[in-house]
Design a protein around this motif. Sequence first.
Motif, PDB file in Angstrom:
ATOM      1  N   PHE A  65       1.142  -1.856   0.092  1.00 18.23           N
ATOM      2  CA  PHE A  65       0.034  -0.318  -0.204  1.00 18.23           C
ATOM      3  C   PHE A  65       0.615   1.312  -0.057  1.00 18.23           C
ATOM      4  O   PHE A  65       2.471   0.855   0.666  1.00 18.23           O
ATOM      5  CB  PHE A  65      -0.979   0.219   1.500  1.00 18.23           C
ATOM      6  CG  PHE A  65      -2.340  -0.874   1.060  1.00 18.23           C
ATOM      7  CD1 PHE A  65      -3.119  -0.345   0.867  1.00 18.23           C
ATOM      8  CD2 PHE A  65      -2.243  -1.923   1.364  1.00 18.23           C
ATOM      9  CE1 PHE A  65      -4.017  -0.920   0.328  1.00 18.23           C
ATOM     10  CE2 PHE A  65      -3.102  -2.990   1.524  1.00 18.23           C
ATOM     11  CZ  PHE A  65      -4.214  -2.624   0.688  1.00 18.23           C
ATOM     12  N   HIS A 125      -0.889   7.524   8.131  1.00 21.33           N
ATOM     13  CA  HIS A 125      -1.701   6.688   7.729  1.00 21.33           C
ATOM     14  C   HIS A 125      -2.692   7.067   6.525  1.00 21.33           C
ATOM     15  O   HIS A 125      -2.665   8.467   6.152  1.00 21.33           O
ATOM     16  CB  HIS A 125      -3.092   7.110   9.284  1.00 21.33           C
ATOM     17  CG  HIS A 125      -2.646   7.418  10.426  1.00 21.33           C
ATOM     18  ND1 HIS A 125      -1.730   7.850  11.267  1.00 21.33           N
ATOM     19  CD2 HIS A 125      -2.720   6.123  10.995  1.00 21.33           C
ATOM     20  CE1 HIS A 125      -1.532   7.083  12.184  1.00 21.33           C
ATOM     21  NE2 HIS A 125      -2.429   6.319  11.713  1.00 21.33           N
ATOM     22  N   ALA A 131      -7.426   3.147   1.643  1.00 24.44           N
ATOM     23  CA  ALA A 131      -6.311   1.623   1.432  1.00 24.44           C
ATOM     24  C   ALA A 131      -7.441   0.819   0.473  1.00 24.44           C
ATOM     25  O   ALA A 131      -6.540  -0.245  -0.159  1.00 24.44           O
ATOM     26  CB  ALA A 131      -6.396   1.420   2.621  1.00 24.44           C
ATOM     27  N   GLN A 134      -6.893   1.271  -3.223  1.00 14.59           N
ATOM     28  CA  GLN A 134      -5.812   0.166  -3.620  1.00 14.59           C
ATOM     29  C   GLN A 134      -5.766  -0.945  -3.302  1.00 14.59           C
ATOM     30  O   GLN A 134      -4.648  -2.024  -3.433  1.00 14.59           O
ATOM     31  CB  GLN A 134      -4.390   0.767  -3.358  1.00 14.59           C
ATOM     32  CG  GLN A 134      -3.738   2.163  -2.965  1.00 14.59           C
ATOM     33  CD  GLN A 134      -3.297   2.738  -1.806  1.00 14.59           C
ATOM     34  OE1 GLN A 134      -1.567   1.570  -2.274  1.00 14.59           O
ATOM     35  NE2 GLN A 134      -3.271   3.454  -0.591  1.00 14.59           N
ATOM     36  N   ILE A 153      -6.935  -5.041   5.730  1.00 18.18           N
ATOM     37  CA  ILE A 153      -7.779  -3.311   6.063  1.00 18.18           C
ATOM     38  C   ILE A 153      -8.712  -2.978   7.205  1.00 18.18           C
ATOM     39  O   ILE A 153      -8.213  -2.786   8.055  1.00 18.18           O
ATOM     40  CB  ILE A 153      -8.314  -3.165   4.673  1.00 18.18           C
ATOM     41  CG1 ILE A 153      -6.985  -3.266   3.577  1.00 18.18           C
ATOM     42  CG2 ILE A 153      -8.879  -1.962   4.496  1.00 18.18           C
ATOM     43  CD1 ILE A 153      -7.707  -2.965   2.611  1.00 18.18           C
ATOM     44  N   VAL A 170      -5.787   3.919   8.480  1.00 12.54           N
ATOM     45  CA  VAL A 170      -5.328   2.747   8.498  1.00 12.54           C
ATOM     46  C   VAL A 170      -3.694   3.190   8.693  1.00 12.54           C
ATOM     47  O   VAL A 170      -3.523   4.045   8.046  1.00 12.54           O
ATOM     48  CB  VAL A 170      -5.508   1.787   7.297  1.00 12.54           C
ATOM     49  CG1 VAL A 170      -5.255   0.496   7.312  1.00 12.54           C
ATOM     50  CG2 VAL A 170      -6.884   1.238   7.867  1.00 12.54           C
ATOM     51  N   VAL A 172      -0.342   2.596   7.235  1.00 16.11           N
ATOM     52  CA  VAL A 172       0.531   2.177   6.745  1.00 16.11           C
ATOM     53  C   VAL A 172       0.801   1.318   6.146  1.00 16.11           C
ATOM     54  O   VAL A 172       1.593  -0.453   5.965  1.00 16.11           O
ATOM     55  CB  VAL A 172       1.089   2.589   5.133  1.00 16.11           C
ATOM     56  CG1 VAL A 172       1.586   2.562   4.060  1.00 16.11           C
ATOM     57  CG2 VAL A 172      -0.313   4.081   4.808  1.00 16.11           C
ATOM     58  N   LEU A 175      -0.052  -1.920   8.156  1.00 21.15           N
ATOM     59  CA  LEU A 175      -0.869  -2.192   6.773  1.00 21.15           C
ATOM     60  C   LEU A 175      -0.477  -3.883   5.992  1.00 21.15           C
ATOM     61  O   LEU A 175      -0.227  -4.739   6.158  1.00 21.15           O
ATOM     62  CB  LEU A 175      -1.835  -1.605   6.474  1.00 21.15           C
ATOM     63  CG  LEU A 175      -2.892  -2.493   4.656  1.00 21.15           C
ATOM     64  CD1 LEU A 175      -3.854  -3.740   5.898  1.00 21.15           C
ATOM     65  CD2 LEU A 175      -3.612  -1.469   4.407  1.00 21.15           C
TER      66      LEU A 175
END
Length: 184
Positions: A65, A125, A131, A134, A153, A170, A172, A175
């Motif tokens: 991401f 974030h 998110a 992507q 996610i 979120v 990154v 994630l």
Amino acid sequence: MNHILPSLRLWIATLAICVLAYAAIVLGFAQTVAPFQADGSIIVQNGKPIGSRLIAQNFTQDRYFWPRPSAADYNGMGAMGSNLSPTSDKLKQRAAETVSRYAAAQDDPIPADLVAASGGGLDPHISLAGARYQAGRVAAARGLPVRSVEAVIDRLAFAPGGAFAPDRIVNVLELNMALDKLGG
């Protein structure tokens, strides 16, 4: 000379109290109450620091991401906004390049946070919409079902302001780390 020595003593006392003592008290309190945050929220993997929960990193591979654009070029020492006017040609060019990178289309508009840098240029974030936007690219690059990526996610998304700011975001780095553990 009668005024210089007392002034110098007052300056040294003020420096010791307001700078050294105050900093030591705040640091001691922070280390006691929230040591992870006081130490910079550094994420360690296999004994090595790989980043901070608080500072964005520039992920560029399709299997990861991507964060928001950064006016500071993801350099924690140079946190800053771009200070470019919304009518700036440089800002328009950067936005056009970002939209092109995501292959955004009119029928599939890109979330604004993926095009605009944050105020400090280091926001770690992205929005939940950013998110999810992507997810298809990341899933395809990893050979995973989109639903599996979306599940990660959803698991990591949170509302930083609780009921007062219900939009979920979120982190990154977290994630991407979770997806690396998932495989693909």
